[in-house]
Scaffold this active site. Structure first.
Site, PDB file in Angstrom:
ATOM      1  N   ASP A  54      15.173   6.275  -7.104  1.00 14.06           N
ATOM      2  CA  ASP A  54      16.151   6.160  -6.023  1.00 14.06           C
ATOM      3  C   ASP A  54      15.454   6.373  -4.680  1.00 14.06           C
ATOM      4  O   ASP A  54      15.009   7.477  -4.384  1.00 14.06           O
ATOM      5  CB  ASP A  54      17.260   7.210  -6.225  1.00 14.06           C
ATOM      6  N   ASP A  95      14.235   9.814   5.282  1.00 14.09           N
ATOM      7  CA  ASP A  95      14.640  11.121   5.803  1.00 14.09           C
ATOM      8  C   ASP A  95      13.679  12.215   5.339  1.00 14.09           C
ATOM      9  O   ASP A  95      13.363  13.137   6.092  1.00 14.09           O
ATOM     10  CB  ASP A  95      16.065  11.453   5.341  1.00 14.09           C
ATOM     11  N   ASN A 147      11.580   2.207  10.549  1.00 10.98           N
ATOM     12  CA  ASN A 147      11.225   1.354   9.421  1.00 10.98           C
ATOM     13  C   ASN A 147      11.100  -0.075   9.957  1.00 10.98           C
ATOM     14  O   ASN A 147      11.260  -0.304  11.164  1.00 10.98           O
ATOM     15  CB  ASN A 147      12.226   1.498   8.271  1.00 10.98           C
ATOM     16  N   ASN A 167      20.267  15.302   5.964  1.00  7.78           N
ATOM     17  CA  ASN A 167      19.155  15.074   5.026  1.00  7.78           C
ATOM     18  C   ASN A 167      17.829  15.574   5.601  1.00  7.78           C
ATOM     19  O   ASN A 167      17.036  16.219   4.912  1.00  7.78           O
ATOM     20  CB  ASN A 167      18.994  13.582   4.713  1.00  7.78           C
TER      21      ASN A 167
HETATM   22  N1  LIG Z   1       8.977   3.272  -4.285  1.00  7.82           N
HETATM   23  C1  LIG Z   1       8.334   4.110  -3.484  1.00  7.82           C
HETATM   24  N2  LIG Z   1       7.240   4.772  -3.908  1.00  7.82           N
HETATM   25  C2  LIG Z   1       6.573   5.600  -3.095  1.00  7.82           C
HETATM   26  N3  LIG Z   1       6.939   5.857  -1.822  1.00  7.82           N
HETATM   27  C3  LIG Z   1       8.023   5.240  -1.340  1.00  7.82           C
HETATM   28  C4  LIG Z   1       8.787   4.336  -2.144  1.00  7.82           C
HETATM   29  N4  LIG Z   1       9.812   3.881  -1.411  1.00  7.82           N
HETATM   30  C5  LIG Z   1       9.698   4.452  -0.187  1.00  7.82           C
HETATM   31  N5  LIG Z   1       8.625   5.268  -0.146  1.00  7.82           N
HETATM   32  C6  LIG Z   1       8.168   6.052   0.978  1.00  7.82           C
HETATM   33  O1  LIG Z   1       9.285   6.513   1.683  1.00  7.82           O
HETATM   34  C7  LIG Z   1       9.079   6.413   3.077  1.00  7.82           C
HETATM   35  C8  LIG Z   1      10.261   5.762   3.761  1.00  7.82           C
HETATM   36  O2  LIG Z   1      10.475   4.523   3.229  1.00  7.82           O
HETATM   37  P1  LIG Z   1      11.292   3.416   4.031  1.00  7.82           P
HETATM   38  O3  LIG Z   1      10.504   2.914   5.156  1.00  7.82           O
HETATM   39  O4  LIG Z   1      11.779   2.448   3.032  1.00  7.82           O
HETATM   40  O5  LIG Z   1      12.455   4.290   4.649  1.00  7.82           O
HETATM   41  P2  LIG Z   1      13.779   3.839   5.305  1.00  7.82           P
HETATM   42  O6  LIG Z   1      13.977   2.377   5.112  1.00  7.82           O
HETATM   43  O7  LIG Z   1      13.802   4.302   6.694  1.00  7.82           O
HETATM   44  O8  LIG Z   1      14.815   4.628   4.404  1.00  7.82           O
HETATM   45  P3  LIG Z   1      15.916   5.741   4.748  1.00  7.82           P
HETATM   46  O9  LIG Z   1      17.208   5.059   4.542  1.00  7.82           O
HETATM   47  O10 LIG Z   1      15.686   6.828   3.773  1.00  7.82           O
HETATM   48  O11 LIG Z   1      15.691   6.187   6.140  1.00  7.82           O
HETATM   49  C9  LIG Z   1       7.768   5.705   3.279  1.00  7.82           C
HETATM   50  O12 LIG Z   1       6.817   6.670   3.671  1.00  7.82           O
HETATM   51  C10 LIG Z   1       7.412   5.151   1.931  1.00  7.82           C
HETATM   52  O13 LIG Z   1       6.034   5.217   1.703  1.00  7.82           O
HETATM   53 MG   LIG Z   2      14.870   5.595   7.812  1.00 12.56          MG
END
Ligand SMILES: Nc1ncnc2c1ncn2[C@@H]1O[C@H](COP(=O)(O)OP(=O)(O)OP(=O)(O)O)[C@@H](O)[C@H]1O
Ligand SMILES: [Mg+2]
Length: 328
Positions: free
Chosen positions: A262, A268, A200, A58
């Site tokens: 989604d 990523d 995260n 990804n």
């Molecule tokens: N609903 C949303 N609207 C706008 N930005 C979002 C939204 N959800 C997530 N993001 C953005 O996506 C980025 C990553 O989100 P998050 O911290 O939830 O990632 P993650 O939990 O590590 O997910 P992944 O499984 O993709 O690694 C952040 O920069 C966040 O601002």
């Molecule tokens: Mg992540």
């Protein structure tokens, strides 16, 4: 002596890459349902999606769609899924010569169930990804010789990630780690090799023991990571946004408002875009801005990898935001 050896090596290298990614390559199988089944139970689902995934793949595709020259190091199984995953990466322009076929394990897979409230349950089956080794990294040494950024996650085993970080540093690249899935014991010497870490909230807690729920706790956790030798930490503070913490500075990037459908792969998209920004020589602050926009845009489309935005889409989105804020 090492430097001379390296510069000689660089001159012999054919390929030049902006970003080398080391990480997982999976097929995602996703089912939507009203509520998640409990153990032993079968529930009827409402929607099925399957597509390419894995954090390494990804992030490589995220960076390639933004225009970077990207190589991915990893392993797939000796099976049809694996060959299709590699063919897909090639179509995205990712260099796949150092993705090996593993005979004794199937290609990685993730079985995802998502309920109405977007709560999810994931069974990750690493398969061939679990065989990525430090030797795989050594074999791909030529990729590191001229790259600007090395990007890793923990879907490849720790020895491979550590070897990549070390080789990246040796050749003067910036080293970025997305510490996912959360790892319990990370060797201290890995932290000292990192220019940027991007956990995260859960991953930040796994690494530092600090529960991250807002900006203040994200700061505390980021500082703890700096104390372990990381140069910069970008800690996701839940739904508020992301906090960038360095020795003498801090910046907050609030979540951009979009019509999200989604959020899988948003992290990523962030990591891939961050690597692109850094490879282009942008200051960290600007690279974070690009990453935040790319992550928000990703959430407007379905699929962790298929929903990643192109450079043109990100540009248009940022221009639109600037115009809107100038007009208000
Ligand atoms: N609903 C949303 N609207 C706008 N930005 C979002 C939204 N959800 C997530 N993001 C953005 O996506 C980025 C990553 O989100 P998050 O911290 O939830 O990632 P993650 O939990 O590590 O997910 P992944 O499984 O993709 O690694 C952040 O920069 C966040 O601002
Ligand atoms: Mg992540």
């Amino acid at each position: 002596v090492v430097q001379l050896a390296n510069s000689e090596f660089i001159n012999r290298v054919k390929h030049h890459f902006d970003i080398v990614v080391v990480g997982g390559i999976n097929s995602d199988f996703l089912g939507k349902c009203k509520r998640l089944p409990s153990p032993g139970e079968t529930v009827q689902g409402t929607e099925f999606y399957s597509g390419p995934g894995g954090k390494g793949a990804n992030q490589a595709v995220a960076a390639a769609r933004l225009g970077a020259r990207v190589a991915l190091i990893g392993r797939v199984g000796d099976d049809d899924r694996g060959r299709a995953l590699v063919a897909g990466l090639k179509r995205e322009g990712v260099f796949t010569k150092f993705i090996a076929e593993e005979r004794n394990q199937p290609s990685g897979a993730a079985l995802v169930m998502v309920d109405e409230s977007a709560e999810k349950q994931i069974l990750a089956l690493p398969g061939a990804n679990s065989r990525v080794s430090a030797r795989d990294i050594q074999r791909a040494k030529e990729l590191f010789a001229n790259c600007r950024v090395v990007l890793m996650q923990f879907e490849a085993p720790l020895p491979a990630a550590t070897a990549a970080a070390r080789l990246g540093k040796q050749f003067g690249a910036q080293v970025v780690l997305d510490p996912a899935p959360p790892a319990a014991r990370v060797p201290e010497n890995l932290f000292r090799l990192l220019d940027v870490i991007r956990p995260n909230a859960n991953e930040a807690e796994a690494l530092t023991g600090i529960r991250v729920k807002d900006r203040a706790s994200a700061r505390k956790s980021g500082r703890a990571l700096l104390n372990r030798g990381v140069k910069a930490a970008i800690v996701s503070a839940g739904s508020e946004g992301d906090l960038l913490v360095t020795r003498d500075d801090e910046a907050f990037f609030p979540r951009l408002r979009v019509k999200s459908v989604d959020a899988t792969g948003a992290g990523d998209a962030f990591a891939g875009a961050l690597a692109v920004g850094l490879a282009e020589g942008k200051p960290l602050l600007e690279a974070c801005r690009l990453a935040n926009a790319c992550a928000a845009l990703k959430t407007t489309k379905l699929g962790a990898q298929t929903g990643l935005p192109t450079r043109a889409e990100v540009r248009k989105f940022i221009r639109g935001r600037l115009a809107a804020s100038a007009g208000s």
